[in-house]
Motif scaffolding. Sequence first.
Motif, PDB file in Angstrom:
ATOM      1  N   ILE A  54      79.935  61.630  48.690  1.00  0.00           N
ATOM      2  CA  ILE A  54      78.504  61.955  48.616  1.00  0.00           C
ATOM      3  C   ILE A  54      77.640  60.767  48.214  1.00  0.00           C
ATOM      4  CG2 ILE A  54      79.000  64.391  48.103  1.00  0.00           C
ATOM      5  CD1 ILE A  54      78.011  63.796  45.222  1.00  0.00           C
ATOM      6  N   LYS A  55      78.172  59.548  48.284  1.00  0.00           N
ATOM      7  CA  LYS A  55      77.299  58.393  47.985  1.00  0.00           C
ATOM      8  C   LYS A  55      77.729  57.153  48.731  1.00  0.00           C
ATOM      9  CE  LYS A  55      79.432  55.557  44.717  1.00  0.00           C
ATOM     10  NZ  LYS A  55      80.199  55.770  43.547  1.00  0.00           N
ATOM     11  N   ILE A  56      76.761  56.257  48.919  1.00  0.00           N
ATOM     12  CA  ILE A  56      77.009  54.924  49.467  1.00  0.00           C
ATOM     13  C   ILE A  56      76.433  53.931  48.462  1.00  0.00           C
ATOM     14  CG2 ILE A  56      76.583  53.351  51.390  1.00  0.00           C
ATOM     15  CD1 ILE A  56      75.514  56.056  52.801  1.00  0.00           C
ATOM     16  N   SER A  57      77.256  52.994  48.006  1.00  0.00           N
ATOM     17  CA  SER A  57      76.764  51.956  47.098  1.00  0.00           C
ATOM     18  C   SER A  57      76.789  50.615  47.798  1.00  0.00           C
ATOM     19  CB  SER A  57      77.630  51.893  45.833  1.00  0.00           C
ATOM     20  OG  SER A  57      77.446  53.043  45.054  1.00  0.00           O
ATOM     21  N   ILE A  58      75.704  49.864  47.609  1.00  0.00           N
ATOM     22  CA  ILE A  58      75.516  48.592  48.307  1.00  0.00           C
ATOM     23  C   ILE A  58      75.144  47.533  47.282  1.00  0.00           C
ATOM     24  CG2 ILE A  58      74.093  47.387  50.017  1.00  0.00           C
ATOM     25  CD1 ILE A  58      73.618  50.221  51.273  1.00  0.00           C
TER      26      ILE A  58
ATOM     27  N   VAL B 251      70.003  63.410  51.807  1.00  0.00           N
ATOM     28  CA  VAL B 251      70.004  62.455  50.697  1.00  0.00           C
ATOM     29  C   VAL B 251      69.075  62.981  49.604  1.00  0.00           C
ATOM     30  CG1 VAL B 251      69.280  60.146  49.973  1.00  0.00           C
ATOM     31  CG2 VAL B 251      70.602  60.444  52.088  1.00  0.00           C
ATOM     32  N   THR B 252      69.560  62.974  48.375  1.00  0.00           N
ATOM     33  CA  THR B 252      68.794  63.521  47.262  1.00  0.00           C
ATOM     34  C   THR B 252      68.106  62.438  46.451  1.00  0.00           C
ATOM     35  OG1 THR B 252      70.415  65.268  47.118  1.00  0.00           O
ATOM     36  CG2 THR B 252      68.968  65.008  45.238  1.00  0.00           C
ATOM     37  N   GLY B 253      68.758  61.286  46.332  1.00  0.00           N
ATOM     38  CA  GLY B 253      68.142  60.255  45.506  1.00  0.00           C
ATOM     39  C   GLY B 253      68.751  58.888  45.718  1.00  0.00           C
ATOM     40  N   ILE B 254      67.988  57.907  45.211  1.00  0.00           N
ATOM     41  CA  ILE B 254      68.411  56.510  45.281  1.00  0.00           C
ATOM     42  C   ILE B 254      68.526  55.995  43.847  1.00  0.00           C
ATOM     43  CG2 ILE B 254      67.891  54.229  46.238  1.00  0.00           C
ATOM     44  CD1 ILE B 254      67.944  56.415  48.400  1.00  0.00           C
ATOM     45  N   ALA B 255      69.723  55.517  43.499  1.00  0.00           N
ATOM     46  CA  ALA B 255      69.903  54.964  42.150  1.00  0.00           C
ATOM     47  C   ALA B 255      70.154  53.480  42.241  1.00  0.00           C
ATOM     48  CB  ALA B 255      71.088  55.646  41.467  1.00  0.00           C
ATOM     49  N   TYR B 256      69.916  52.786  41.125  1.00  0.00           N
ATOM     50  CA  TYR B 256      70.294  51.366  41.117  1.00  0.00           C
ATOM     51  C   TYR B 256      70.790  50.989  39.736  1.00  0.00           C
ATOM     52  CZ  TYR B 256      65.829  50.467  38.831  1.00  0.00           C
ATOM     53  OH  TYR B 256      64.784  50.482  37.968  1.00  0.00           O
ATOM     54  N   ALA B 257      71.680  50.014  39.713  1.00  0.00           N
ATOM     55  CA  ALA B 257      72.226  49.512  38.454  1.00  0.00           C
ATOM     56  C   ALA B 257      72.117  48.000  38.475  1.00  0.00           C
ATOM     57  CB  ALA B 257      73.681  49.948  38.290  1.00  0.00           C
ATOM     58  N   LYS B 258      71.443  47.464  37.451  1.00  0.00           N
ATOM     59  CA  LYS B 258      71.211  46.014  37.384  1.00  0.00           C
ATOM     60  C   LYS B 258      72.367  45.305  36.683  1.00  0.00           C
ATOM     61  CE  LYS B 258      66.158  46.036  37.078  1.00  0.00           C
ATOM     62  NZ  LYS B 258      65.030  45.758  36.194  1.00  0.00           N
TER      63      LYS B 258
ATOM     64  N   SER C 103      76.177  58.432  36.696  1.00  0.00           N
ATOM     65  CA  SER C 103      77.162  57.351  36.673  1.00  0.00           C
ATOM     66  C   SER C 103      76.565  56.054  37.196  1.00  0.00           C
ATOM     67  CB  SER C 103      78.369  57.718  37.551  1.00  0.00           C
ATOM     68  OG  SER C 103      78.878  58.974  37.184  1.00  0.00           O
ATOM     69  N   LEU C 104      75.581  56.166  38.073  1.00  0.00           N
ATOM     70  CA  LEU C 104      75.016  54.996  38.731  1.00  0.00           C
ATOM     71  C   LEU C 104      73.850  54.400  37.976  1.00  0.00           C
ATOM     72  CD1 LEU C 104      75.167  56.364  42.366  1.00  0.00           C
ATOM     73  CD2 LEU C 104      76.524  54.491  41.427  1.00  0.00           C
ATOM     74  N   GLY C 105      73.550  54.907  36.815  1.00  0.00           N
ATOM     75  CA  GLY C 105      72.529  54.243  36.030  1.00  0.00           C
ATOM     76  C   GLY C 105      71.299  55.073  35.729  1.00  0.00           C
ATOM     77  N   ALA C 106      71.165  56.252  36.312  1.00  0.00           N
ATOM     78  CA  ALA C 106      70.049  57.100  35.923  1.00  0.00           C
ATOM     79  C   ALA C 106      70.314  57.602  34.502  1.00  0.00           C
ATOM     80  CB  ALA C 106      69.917  58.280  36.881  1.00  0.00           C
ATOM     81  N   LYS C 107      69.391  57.350  33.589  1.00  0.00           N
ATOM     82  CA  LYS C 107      69.686  57.547  32.179  1.00  0.00           C
ATOM     83  C   LYS C 107      69.219  58.897  31.637  1.00  0.00           C
ATOM     84  CE  LYS C 107      70.185  52.735  31.067  1.00  0.00           C
ATOM     85  NZ  LYS C 107      69.821  52.211  32.417  1.00  0.00           N
ATOM     86  N   VAL C 108      68.904  59.808  32.512  1.00  0.00           N
ATOM     87  CA  VAL C 108      68.377  61.088  32.059  1.00  0.00           C
ATOM     88  C   VAL C 108      69.400  61.861  31.234  1.00  0.00           C
ATOM     89  CG1 VAL C 108      67.393  63.270  32.819  1.00  0.00           C
ATOM     90  CG2 VAL C 108      66.852  61.178  34.042  1.00  0.00           C
TER      91      VAL C 108
ATOM     92  N   GLY D 123      73.862  38.427  38.347  1.00  0.00           N
ATOM     93  CA  GLY D 123      72.523  38.852  38.747  1.00  0.00           C
ATOM     94  C   GLY D 123      72.480  39.642  40.035  1.00  0.00           C
ATOM     95  N   MET D 124      73.490  40.428  40.273  1.00  0.00           N
ATOM     96  CA  MET D 124      73.480  41.310  41.440  1.00  0.00           C
ATOM     97  C   MET D 124      72.951  42.693  41.029  1.00  0.00           C
ATOM     98  SD  MET D 124      74.808  39.596  43.979  1.00  0.00           S
ATOM     99  CE  MET D 124      74.172  38.019  43.437  1.00  0.00           C
ATOM    100  N   VAL D 125      72.602  43.462  42.035  1.00  0.00           N
ATOM    101  CA  VAL D 125      72.156  44.838  41.800  1.00  0.00           C
ATOM    102  C   VAL D 125      72.914  45.754  42.753  1.00  0.00           C
ATOM    103  CG1 VAL D 125      70.239  46.436  42.186  1.00  0.00           C
ATOM    104  CG2 VAL D 125      69.870  44.353  40.869  1.00  0.00           C
ATOM    105  N   LYS D 126      73.341  46.892  42.212  1.00  0.00           N
ATOM    106  CA  LYS D 126      74.009  47.881  43.049  1.00  0.00           C
ATOM    107  C   LYS D 126      73.027  49.009  43.329  1.00  0.00           C
ATOM    108  CE  LYS D 126      77.014  50.684  41.198  1.00  0.00           C
ATOM    109  NZ  LYS D 126      78.231  51.310  40.654  1.00  0.00           N
ATOM    110  N   VAL D 127      72.705  49.204  44.602  1.00  0.00           N
ATOM    111  CA  VAL D 127      71.798  50.283  45.000  1.00  0.00           C
ATOM    112  C   VAL D 127      72.639  51.379  45.652  1.00  0.00           C
ATOM    113  CG1 VAL D 127      69.812  50.904  46.414  1.00  0.00           C
ATOM    114  CG2 VAL D 127      69.938  48.633  45.350  1.00  0.00           C
ATOM    115  N   SER D 128      72.385  52.633  45.254  1.00  0.00           N
ATOM    116  CA  SER D 128      73.229  53.717  45.762  1.00  0.00           C
ATOM    117  C   SER D 128      72.385  54.828  46.360  1.00  0.00           C
ATOM    118  CB  SER D 128      74.084  54.287  44.630  1.00  0.00           C
ATOM    119  OG  SER D 128      74.901  53.277  44.075  1.00  0.00           O
ATOM    120  N   VAL D 129      72.870  55.336  47.456  1.00  0.00           N
ATOM    121  CA  VAL D 129      72.260  56.476  48.126  1.00  0.00           C
ATOM    122  C   VAL D 129      73.151  57.685  47.852  1.00  0.00           C
ATOM    123  CG1 VAL D 129      71.576  57.431  50.355  1.00  0.00           C
ATOM    124  CG2 VAL D 129      71.368  54.957  49.923  1.00  0.00           C
TER     125      VAL D 129
END
Lengths: 454, 454
Positions: free
Chosen positions: B427-431, B300-307, B242-247, B387-393
């Motif tokens: 299970i996540k924090i988005s910044i 924590v399993t991964g860090i995602a980001y959405a541009k 959901s956070l942008g990982a395109k796998v 031009g913001m980015v959302k980074v999620s843990v």
Amino acid sequence: MPTVKSSSKALLQNLPRQRGFFVGHGGSDRMARLVMKFGGTSVADLERIHNVARHVKREHDAGHEVAVVVSAMAGKTNELVGWVNDMPRVAGANASFYDAREYDAIVASGEQVTSGLLAIALQSIGVDARSWQGWQIPVRTNLAHGAARIDDIDGSMIVERMGQGQVAVVAGFQGISPDNRIATLGRGGSDTSAVALAAGVRADRCDIYTDVDGVYTTDPRVAPAARRLDKITFEEMLELASLGAKVLQVRSVELAMVHNVRTFVRSSFDDPDSIDSSEGANPPGTLICSEDEIVEQQTVTGIAYAKDEAQISLRRVADKPGVAAAVFGPLAEAGVNVDMIVQNVSEDGSVTDMTFTVPDSDLQKALNTLETSRSEIGYEVAQSDPGMVKVSVVGIGMRSHAGVASTAFKALAGKGINIRAITTSEIKISILIDADYSELAVRTLHSVYGLDKG
Amino acid sequence: MPTVKSSSKALLQNLPRQRGFFVGHGGSDRMARLVMKFGGTSVADLERIHNVARHVKREHDAGHEVAVVVSAMAGKTNELVGWVNDMPRVAGANASFYDAREYDAIVASGEQVTSGLLAIALQSIGVDARSWQGWQIPVRTNLAHGAARIDDIDGSMIVERMGQGQVAVVAGFQGISPDNRIATLGRGGSDTSAVALAAGVRADRCDIYTDVDGVYTTDPRVAPAARRLDKITFEEMLELASLGAKVLQVRSVELAMVHNVRTFVRSSFDDPDSIDSSEGANPPGTLICSEDEIVEQQTVTGIAYAKDEAQISLRRVADKPGVAAAVFGPLAEAGVNVDMIVQNVSEDGSVTDMTFTVPDSDLQKALNTLETSRSEIGYEVAQSDPGMVKVSVVGIGMRSHAGVASTAFKALAGKGINIRAITTSEIKISILIDADYSELAVRTLHSVYGLDKG
């Protein structure tokens, strides 16, 4: 539920004709039910599909019930067939052997795309339409994947929708086999689909839109005096199609004849808006119909020719029972397509000459096969001549007119054209000549039978 | 007859697990039942389809029962969709409005072609195979043409054939709707097809072959220290997708979670013959599975980001009931996809600030909509920053570990990165941060949570 069994010749043939419409049939107050067929060139790109939609809208706006049968976009089927042929080799197989059921699933996708695009094109110009795949109608075929025969078409759903003013856009060339898989009808099968659908929905007429505006007395590129025929009988069209006229697939003409589907060959390149589709109008084209719709029958209707024939003559063949089987059995097994066969009666009953033709492309295979069977057949010499042409005179009126053949022989002799072989049927005479003389022969015969326009 | 109702979460979830196989599950003597899925890049041409066939043969030869789900050849779907979009305009329509049922008939043809070609490729290397279209299985969907949901898959015929050693090659992305027409699942729907089929045939595992060799702790292009995860829970993968990982498509992960389909993400570019498919082997890839299969859970399993996020702040909004509805109702109607929403409690209970994000591409539409609704909402100023980015843990271990969020805030502050908005779930924090700092933020968080490979 109207159905068509192509295996049962009598089924639809004897149904009462429900409506009269167009070209010679007395008018009725009811609008007509039409099947319109468009080939690959007519749907080659989006612009042409739009043009097809305009043709369909014209008939729809005239009040007719319309089903449309479409081919794949030009080039698409070749691309898909190419992949099917190449896949086994790419996968490392020695030969290009593939499963015909998979061939069908792959290749039928071409018509599926066109049917959807035409439905969208029609909707975009305000005509209610939906696409139908063979399995949805269903068009039931036998199990001969890749070259299936249509066993039955259930036209009920399409008839119901047409009655509501919805145009049915049917993917040609395909049906569903008893194993619940897509089955295709073989190349050019969309003509067959259209005629079978016309029988299945009891259409008044099946319009085949193509890149020519009808059936001509002969090839206009060879004889500029060629005329477009207004009408031609099923039987004559069958001979012409078999003899090389490429307007319609032979199978579709057979099916039209069996089910008495009035089939109208016309141009897809005319401006759709310039054509009058109302009852009693007479747009350009050729109607293929039963003999009783043609009031004054010409003796000869057309001249056909087929190029690239090769002549093979076996000299001094033992004239004994079974020799024909000894010659033609192995050739059939080798897949050689033998056409004209002429066997002279021998003078003394011991040896004879046997002449037949094969396509140029099969000549070497035929000669190899004959060489292998030489001792069994017992011939002395096998002579061959490639580059022959078969010219044919076709006309249902021959059945009641004597002297048609001798007129041809005399006319060709008058031009110094040597006749190498002759075969005849009830409504045609085929003559094998050197290719050099083919145009001259076609023009001479066209003229001598009074076919020149003027 | 095993079926899967995606509308009924409980149906398959509670079925007994029939087999254990692979990665952590104790061995069983029985061979596994596998669904293998290959996307468009993996079947882009005949050579790659051959490569896919070799992957399938490897599993088949190892004794497994195999069904394969394929996408259209790369580029094919875009071509077909392009035609669908262009057809109305070419036909003179003002807008590109088209019938989703026709879209489906057209676009589904791409997968049909691939399924047939892969069946031929398999047969060519000695593996019994046949293609299946959605309507043949059948894969039953709802009526939402163009973005249909799978209601039910009847896996019985495929299970029977697999039991006979025949590989089922299934056209992805499609099913048949209650109106007897092809229905597609929306772009990327082949992942969903594969997972649903795996549930429908009760497969031991669904292998998603893709252009990466698994799921990483973060994007390796941004953080070279990223590691491939051996395992990840459904819940975590859902957040990452959901956070942008395109796998994987989000929907396919949801479906896998609901039906507990063990889903293995692996590379289609590995040499098929270099991989050990026997039981107990551990090929490279990431297994998406339930929590109880993962013995030692990371916090924590991964860090995602959405541009390409844009931030909108409404200043001095009246702090009264119904104001959120007044803001977000019109935006939803305008089709603007609102993501993070932050509303501060106002000091004096009269006015407040409201901040939310939308995709950059929706920003102008959002501002126009807000301007129209201005008097109704009653805000003073609308500020926006593209031009913001959302980074999620993301990590399922957050549920039981305190201080995860504060670790992130402290780490970002240490790098001087300003936090513009924060949202959290179980299970996540988005910044939300400025795009300039996105790589730095991802690397910093990746490191601070101990995810760097070492």
